[in-house]
Design a protein around this motif. Structure first.
Motif, PDB file in Angstrom:
ATOM      1  N   SER A 600       3.964 -16.418   4.093  1.00  0.00           N
ATOM      2  CA  SER A 600       3.853 -15.247   3.214  1.00  0.00           C
ATOM      3  C   SER A 600       2.712 -15.403   2.217  1.00  0.00           C
ATOM      4  CB  SER A 600       5.158 -15.056   2.425  1.00  0.00           C
ATOM      5  OG  SER A 600       6.267 -15.057   3.262  1.00  0.00           O
ATOM      6  N   THR A 601       2.097 -16.589   2.170  1.00  0.00           N
ATOM      7  CA  THR A 601       1.066 -16.888   1.188  1.00  0.00           C
ATOM      8  C   THR A 601      -0.307 -16.614   1.773  1.00  0.00           C
ATOM      9  OG1 THR A 601       2.489 -18.655   0.348  1.00  0.00           O
ATOM     10  CG2 THR A 601       0.208 -18.654  -0.385  1.00  0.00           C
ATOM     11  N   PHE A 602      -1.055 -15.691   1.168  1.00  0.00           N
ATOM     12  CA  PHE A 602      -2.381 -15.357   1.672  1.00  0.00           C
ATOM     13  C   PHE A 602      -3.364 -16.480   1.333  1.00  0.00           C
ATOM     14  CE2 PHE A 602      -1.325 -10.584   0.879  1.00  0.00           C
ATOM     15  CZ  PHE A 602      -0.431 -10.630   1.937  1.00  0.00           C
ATOM     16  N   SER A 603      -4.115 -16.924   2.346  1.00  0.00           N
ATOM     17  CA  SER A 603      -5.089 -17.988   2.118  1.00  0.00           C
ATOM     18  C   SER A 603      -6.465 -17.645   2.674  1.00  0.00           C
ATOM     19  CB  SER A 603      -4.607 -19.294   2.758  1.00  0.00           C
ATOM     20  OG  SER A 603      -4.398 -19.123   4.150  1.00  0.00           O
ATOM     21  N   LYS A 604      -6.585 -16.485   3.315  1.00  0.00           N
ATOM     22  CA  LYS A 604      -7.860 -16.064   3.903  1.00  0.00           C
ATOM     23  C   LYS A 604      -8.179 -14.632   3.491  1.00  0.00           C
ATOM     24  CE  LYS A 604      -7.159 -18.864   8.075  1.00  0.00           C
ATOM     25  NZ  LYS A 604      -7.003 -18.827   9.552  1.00  0.00           N
ATOM     26  N   LYS A 605      -9.460 -14.305   3.559  1.00  0.00           N
ATOM     27  CA  LYS A 605      -9.873 -12.926   3.316  1.00  0.00           C
ATOM     28  C   LYS A 605      -9.519 -12.079   4.537  1.00  0.00           C
ATOM     29  CE  LYS A 605     -14.191 -14.025   2.489  1.00  0.00           C
ATOM     30  NZ  LYS A 605     -15.618 -13.880   2.103  1.00  0.00           N
ATOM     31  N   GLY A 606      -9.359 -10.771   4.338  1.00  0.00           N
ATOM     32  CA  GLY A 606      -9.076  -9.895   5.455  1.00  0.00           C
ATOM     33  C   GLY A 606      -8.553  -8.548   5.011  1.00  0.00           C
ATOM     34  N   LYS A 607      -8.222  -7.724   5.994  1.00  0.00           N
ATOM     35  CA  LYS A 607      -7.658  -6.408   5.745  1.00  0.00           C
ATOM     36  C   LYS A 607      -6.148  -6.530   5.556  1.00  0.00           C
ATOM     37  CE  LYS A 607     -11.103  -3.447   6.089  1.00  0.00           C
ATOM     38  NZ  LYS A 607     -11.459  -2.558   4.957  1.00  0.00           N
ATOM     39  N   LEU A 608      -5.650  -5.855   4.539  1.00  0.00           N
ATOM     40  CA  LEU A 608      -4.212  -5.853   4.288  1.00  0.00           C
ATOM     41  C   LEU A 608      -3.651  -4.515   4.733  1.00  0.00           C
ATOM     42  CD1 LEU A 608      -2.126  -7.813   3.093  1.00  0.00           C
ATOM     43  CD2 LEU A 608      -2.264  -6.522   0.964  1.00  0.00           C
ATOM     44  N   LEU A 609      -2.663  -4.584   5.640  1.00  0.00           N
ATOM     45  CA  LEU A 609      -2.091  -3.379   6.233  1.00  0.00           C
ATOM     46  C   LEU A 609      -0.588  -3.354   6.007  1.00  0.00           C
ATOM     47  CD1 LEU A 609      -3.932  -3.596   9.697  1.00  0.00           C
ATOM     48  CD2 LEU A 609      -4.741  -2.460   7.620  1.00  0.00           C
ATOM     49  N   ARG A 610      -0.048  -2.131   5.981  1.00  0.00           N
ATOM     50  CA  ARG A 610       1.412  -1.985   5.883  1.00  0.00           C
ATOM     51  C   ARG A 610       1.946  -1.356   7.150  1.00  0.00           C
ATOM     52  NH1 ARG A 610       5.008   1.324   1.396  1.00  0.00           N
ATOM     53  NH2 ARG A 610       3.529   2.996   1.709  1.00  0.00           N
ATOM     54  N   ILE A 611       3.022  -1.937   7.699  1.00  0.00           N
ATOM     55  CA  ILE A 611       3.759  -1.316   8.802  1.00  0.00           C
ATOM     56  C   ILE A 611       5.000  -0.685   8.191  1.00  0.00           C
ATOM     57  CG2 ILE A 611       4.915  -1.682  10.994  1.00  0.00           C
ATOM     58  CD1 ILE A 611       3.212  -4.117  11.457  1.00  0.00           C
ATOM     59  N   LYS A 612       5.015   0.636   8.160  1.00  0.00           N
ATOM     60  CA  LYS A 612       6.087   1.368   7.479  1.00  0.00           C
ATOM     61  C   LYS A 612       7.291   1.507   8.403  1.00  0.00           C
ATOM     62  CE  LYS A 612       6.419   5.399   4.405  1.00  0.00           C
ATOM     63  NZ  LYS A 612       6.721   4.587   3.226  1.00  0.00           N
ATOM     64  N   LEU A 613       8.469   1.196   7.870  1.00  0.00           N
ATOM     65  CA  LEU A 613       9.682   1.196   8.690  1.00  0.00           C
ATOM     66  C   LEU A 613      10.472   2.497   8.612  1.00  0.00           C
ATOM     67  CD1 LEU A 613      11.223  -2.362   8.172  1.00  0.00           C
ATOM     68  CD2 LEU A 613       9.511  -1.620   9.815  1.00  0.00           C
ATOM     69  N   LYS A 614      10.553   3.086   7.427  1.00  0.00           N
ATOM     70  CA  LYS A 614      11.500   4.186   7.217  1.00  0.00           C
ATOM     71  C   LYS A 614      10.776   5.507   6.997  1.00  0.00           C
ATOM     72  CE  LYS A 614      14.614   0.931   4.976  1.00  0.00           C
ATOM     73  NZ  LYS A 614      15.094   0.455   3.678  1.00  0.00           N
TER      74      LYS A 614
END
Length: 1015
Positions: A600-614
């Motif tokens: 769960s700990t971010f250690s690299k650069k990148g795109k942050l995305l959300r997968i929406k459940l509801k």
């Protein structure tokens, strides 16, 4: 001869008394000027010579004061708390081993409080009871027939509750009442629901089936449940529910410390969670134990033998580790029919004779542990080989008969009727209430103050950091430290524990308010946590409910069962208890691999995305299942470098995952109300594949950067401000920084000429003695892989003949080994080192150029004997170093950094002076204390092995970098020629893919260097 004496820490090392004073005063809301905590020992039958010989069992001469006369404590208020009988029995056994004398021991904790007002005495005493986990005097240890009858009768008057069956009934009888406006059932509900009927998860590995199941309840009951059906515990999740006030937080911390200590002594790794509810009146604790199937229990028949293996498992957690080793023994495969509390065995029908046992009757029938077997003699032999005090007490029967030395005191005919508590279900229509953004956050957003909204949500009770509470628990060999990153700020979502090789089990937990919505949210969020860690389908749930409101308890169960049934999740176990926290805890368990686990700990650069459940207004389980399938596929394809889950809100949880490694985040587009909504369970993934943004359910959150700041609507929020907000709310209740004396000298000395072995062997033997706990399997595995042989001897002190025999085995093995490893500083092992024959065997090993290694309590034992740092046995009065209690007066677990200070030792032939390694801490007594003169001498001679360092590579006295507050930041030392090496931290847990959420190098080649020394 009867003698009484007292032991207390010397003022300069007495962290415990100060901590007790501060915490008890805060919890009680009173003031006191000072406090001194003593241990009182009353010993009957110990001679003067015996006392001189075994003094070291009771105190460390360097760090403790011994008072052999009655103490004058002036005008102090005195409080006395008896220690449990089991502790006294251990001391009696230790004295017998050390000097051969049979004694009676009665010990107690004595607290002298100065400046305490008379009217504050009662509330202060109550706080001390919380501190010591007591409040009841020792039970009557003579078997009173009248009391025994009453306690046995209670067993048959109590209801036989099956909470799993009850939860199924709640669901089946209430499913029609669920509003279709709030829950959209799966299209394949009937088929999926059938798949959720199993209470285990299974995986085929090399042709064999690996079966895992979770068990809920109190610490002891969950462990017993596991063993009762043939499962050996792998890990545990402990959720502490409390309110944010002095007494409740104090109670929560003390209860957590006791649970952590119990699980550690049972050799079960634990992962900690918490739930804060300011409306509750007490501190509740939910436990789920995850176990791997070891035995298929045989069907019991009339005449099968009943063996008692523990009078009270609450005071003897070590029995669970011993039973684990029994379960691993192939000779017991067809022997065991049951392993359960004596109470449950009696309920099924048994005729037993308890003789005239000296036990606490009131605790005995609840906490005594027994085994039912087909072959009593054979199983007793196996149990005794593991130092279990096994006693045949009777046999399975068609009725329950309890005798006392041949006299029948109770008789009862067995009824198989199953009573289910709260059988009547009267739920009205329930609805899913999607929690809206709270008013305070909404007001900040409305004022275009999103930065302040982030800071505010970080301070919420169930969001803010509680590292000082959680770091009491030792996760043992897990893929991730419980708090990730070099700054240790990101709480991991799951505990990933090794089962066999790369195969592991991922366990996650979520607690919500106990109602229908809370049950669904807890279930979905727990499942999201476990899947986001890289776990695979299928999964299983275990449920814990604490509620004073029966209807709310049923609602919570209904919500969790609705999620389980629609997602095809089996329910392993359910535990329902009265409690003011009004909370439901869902624990999700699934298989994974250490290699495939995701932090769960971010250690690299990148795109942050959300997968929406509801969806916006209702729960669509088909959509949730599809989202899980998508995230699982992306993780398997290695398109995701890290992943977390929405617990509070998208903005809040994304920021927390950045804090661990000092990463930053630039939010995409306008940050508004939807970033702060309660989207419990939504997945947040970090990737470098921009094509993923075109996938269904996926939304772009922003860009993770390596610059520690957060860009929100063209404004900047500094990372240090978020860290301050995140840590502040519970810092005074659960502190992590308890001691600060700044920096100390960085040490470094290199040797080119070192000790060479004069007795080479091609394959050295490593000897590891066992008392109550198991030697870390990883140590044995690493020595074997380095080319050594390993041998273990269990010291069996429950029987005079067996003790003599095991002592002979100990001496013989020690005389024939090249490497002696002390991974356990058990009191009885300490006693062995006071015997002249064992001392002679150790000296003989050293004369053959042998090596000795002491870790944790094993290091403490080497210091007590003088083997460290002097290289020889030394009179206790002349020892000038010791391991004492941590400055924070509690066990602290987690990852720390050390730098090699000297390469004097053969153990360090694989490293260079100045090399930096990360180490795993898991000790309550981890503070190395030493006289200034001896410290200076060790530094000059190069006997300081390593020092704790901070993130700037400076040796430091500051916690948490120097977790115990060790003098000169010393983490380990050598004997003068380097052949004896002791260290406070755990270095054995260095297999592949462990603690990968904390950067740094693990392997100092200790095992390989020790083996090569002899070649």
């Amino acid at each position: 001869m009867e003698r009484k004496f007292y032991v207390a820490k010397k003022d300069c090392y007495d962290a415990l008394s100060y901590d007790t004073l501060v915490k008890a005063c805060a919890a009680a809301g009173v003031d006191a000027d000072g406090l001194v905590q003593f241990s009182r020992f009353e010993i009957d039958g110990l001679s003067d010579d015996g006392f001189e010989k075994c003094k070291g069992l009771f105190y460390d001469a360097f760090s403790d004061e011994l008072y052999e006369n009655e103490l004058d404590m002036g005008d102090a208020k005195i409080f006395a708390f008896d220690n449990i009988r089991r502790d006294d029995e251990r001391l009696e056994s230790a004295v017998k081993i050390a000097c051969g004398e049979t004694v009676g021991v009665k010990s107690a904790k004595i607290v002298a409080a100065y400046g305490l007002k008379d009217e504050d005495r009662d509330v202060f005493e109550n706080a001390l009871k919380i501190r010591f986990g007591t409040g009841e005097e020792k039970g009557n240890l003579s078997f009173d027939e009248k009391v025994a009858k009453a306690e046995i009768q209670k067993i048959f008057e109590s209801e036989n509750v099956n909470h799993c069956d009850f939860a199924q009934r709640v669901f089946n009888e209430s499913i029609a009442k669920i509003s279709n406006n709030c829950v959209k059932f799966s299209k394949n509900f009937d088929k999926i629901a059938e798949n959720s009927q199993k209470n285990v998860i299974e995986k085929n590995l090399d042709g064999e089936s690996v079966v895992v199941r979770a068990f809920s309840g109190s610490v002891e009951s969950a462990l017993i449940k596991a063993f009762s059906v043939g499962f050996a515990p792998v890990s545990a999740v402990v959720t502490t529910c409390f309110s944010k006030d002095n007494e409740s937080c104090f109670r929560a911390l003390e209860n957590a410390k006791r649970a952590a200590d119990y699980l550690s002594r049972a050799n079960v790794g634990a992962f900690s969670e918490s739930f804060v509810n300011d409306g509750q009146k007490s501190c509740d604790r939910a436990v789920s134990v995850v176990g791997v199937k070891k035995l298929d229990m045989q069907s019991s028949e009339v005449g099968d033998g009943v063996i008692l293996v523990s009078d009270d498992v609450k005071t003897e957690p070590e029995v669970f580790e011993k039973l684990r080793r029994v379960f691993d023994n192939p000779d017991v495969k067809d022997l065991i029919c049951a392993c359960d509390t004596l109470k449950n065995v009696l309920k099924q029908g048994a005729a037993i004779d308890l003789k005239n046992r000296k036990i606490d009757i009131k605790a005995f029938f609840d906490n005594a542990l027994s085994v039912v077997t087909k072959d009593v003699k054979k199983l007793i032999k196996v149990l005794q080989a593991e130092n279990i005090n096994a006693v045949e007490i009777g046999a399975v029967a068609t009725e329950t008969v309890v005798k006392l030395s041949g006299k029948t005191i109770f008789k009862n005919t067995i009824s198989n009727e199953n009573c289910t508590k709260n059988a009547k279900i009267s739920l009205e229509n329930v609805v899913y209430d999607k929690k809206s953004v709270d008013k305070s956050t909404l007001a900040l957003i409305g004022a275009d103050r999103q930065r302040e909204a982030v800071l505010y949500t970080l301070t919420k009770d169930n969001v803010a950091a509680k590292t000082g509470l959680h770091d009491t628990f030792d996760g043992k060999a897990t893929a991730f430290d419980f708090v990730g990153g070099k700054y240790r700020l990101t709480k991991e979502n799951a505990c990933v524990s090794e089962i066999l090789g790369d195969l592991s089990v991922a366990v996650s937990s979520e607690t919500k308010k106990c109602d229908f919505s809370g049950g669904i949210d807890a279930a979905v969020t727990a499942l999201s946590k476990v899947y986001s860690s890289g776990a695979e389908s299928p999964a299983a749930f275990s449920l814990n409910v604490f509620s004073d409101d029966d209807e709310k308890a049923k609602e919570g169960l209904l919500g969790a069962m609705t999620a389980a049934k629609n997602l095809g999740i089996s329910v392993s176990d359910v535990n329902v208890e009265k409690g003011s926290s009004n909370a439901i805890t869902v624990v999700a368990t699934a298989f994974t691999s250490k290699n495939g686990a995701i932090s769960s700990t971010f250690s690299k650069k990148g795109k942050l995305l959300r997968i929406k459940l509801k969806n916006e207004n209702f729960v669509d389980f088909d959509k949730i299942a599809a989202a899980y399938a998508l995230s699982g596929e992306l993780i398997r394809l290695r398109k995701v470098s890290a992943a977390t889950v929405v617990k509070e809100s998208l903005a809040t949880d994304a920021v927390i995952s950045c804090l661990g490694n000092g990463m930053g985040l630039e939010f995409f587009g306008f940050v508004g109300e939807n970033h702060f909504e309660n989207a419990a369970g939504d997945l947040i993934i970090l990737t470098n594949d921009e094509r993923l943004m075109a996938y269904p359910f996926i939304e772009t959150v922003g860009d993770v950067t390596d610059i520690p700041k957060f860009i929100i609507n063209d404004t900047t929020l500094r990372a240090d401000a978020t860290v301050t907000a995140y840590n502040a709310p519970f810092a005074k209740y659960f502190p992590t920084e308890t001691y600060s004396e700044g920096y100390t000298k960085n040490l470094g000395i290199s040797f080119t000429k070192k000790k060479i072995c004069g007795f080479p062997v091609s394959r050295p033997k490593v000897f590891m003695p066992i008392f109550d706990t198991a030697i870390d399997k990883e140590i044995a595995r690493r020595f074997k892989s380095a080319g050594a042989r390993t041998e273990q001897v269990v010291i069996r002190n429950n029987d005079e003949k067996e003790f003599t025999k095991s002592l002979e085995e100990f001496s013989k093995t020690l005389k024939n080994c090249q490497i002696f490893v002390l991974n356990d500083g058990n009191l009885l092992l300490n006693a062995l080192f006071m015997r002249d024959d064992i001392k002679a065997a150790v000296e003989e090993l050293l004369s053959r150029d042998g090596l000795i290694l002491g870790v944790g309590h094993g290091f403490k034992l080497l210091l007590k004997t003088g083997l460290l740092p002097y290289g020889k046995f030394t009179d206790v009065k002349n020892v000038q170093a010791a391991l004492s209690e941590n400055v924070g007066a509690k066990k602290t677990c987690g990852i720390r950094r050390v730098r090699i200070s000297s390469n004097l030792s053969p153990w360090f032939n694989g490293v260079k002076t100045g090399d930096v390694f990360k180490v795993q801490t898991s000790e309550k007594d981890g503070r190395f204390v030493i006289s200034k003169a001896l410290s200076d001498a060790l530094i000059v001679k190069g006997q300081v092995a390593a020092q704790y360092i901070d993130l700037n590579d400076n040796a430091t006295m500051e916690t948490p970098y120097n977790p115990g507050g060790s003098a000169e930041a010393i983490e380990g030392i050598f004997s003068p020629d380097g052949r004896i090496y002791g260290r406070a931290t755990r270095f054995s847990r260095v297999s592949d893919h462990l603690y990968e959420n904390v950067p740094g190098e693990w392997d100092a080649k200790i095992f390989e260097s020790g083996v090569k020394y002899f070649k």
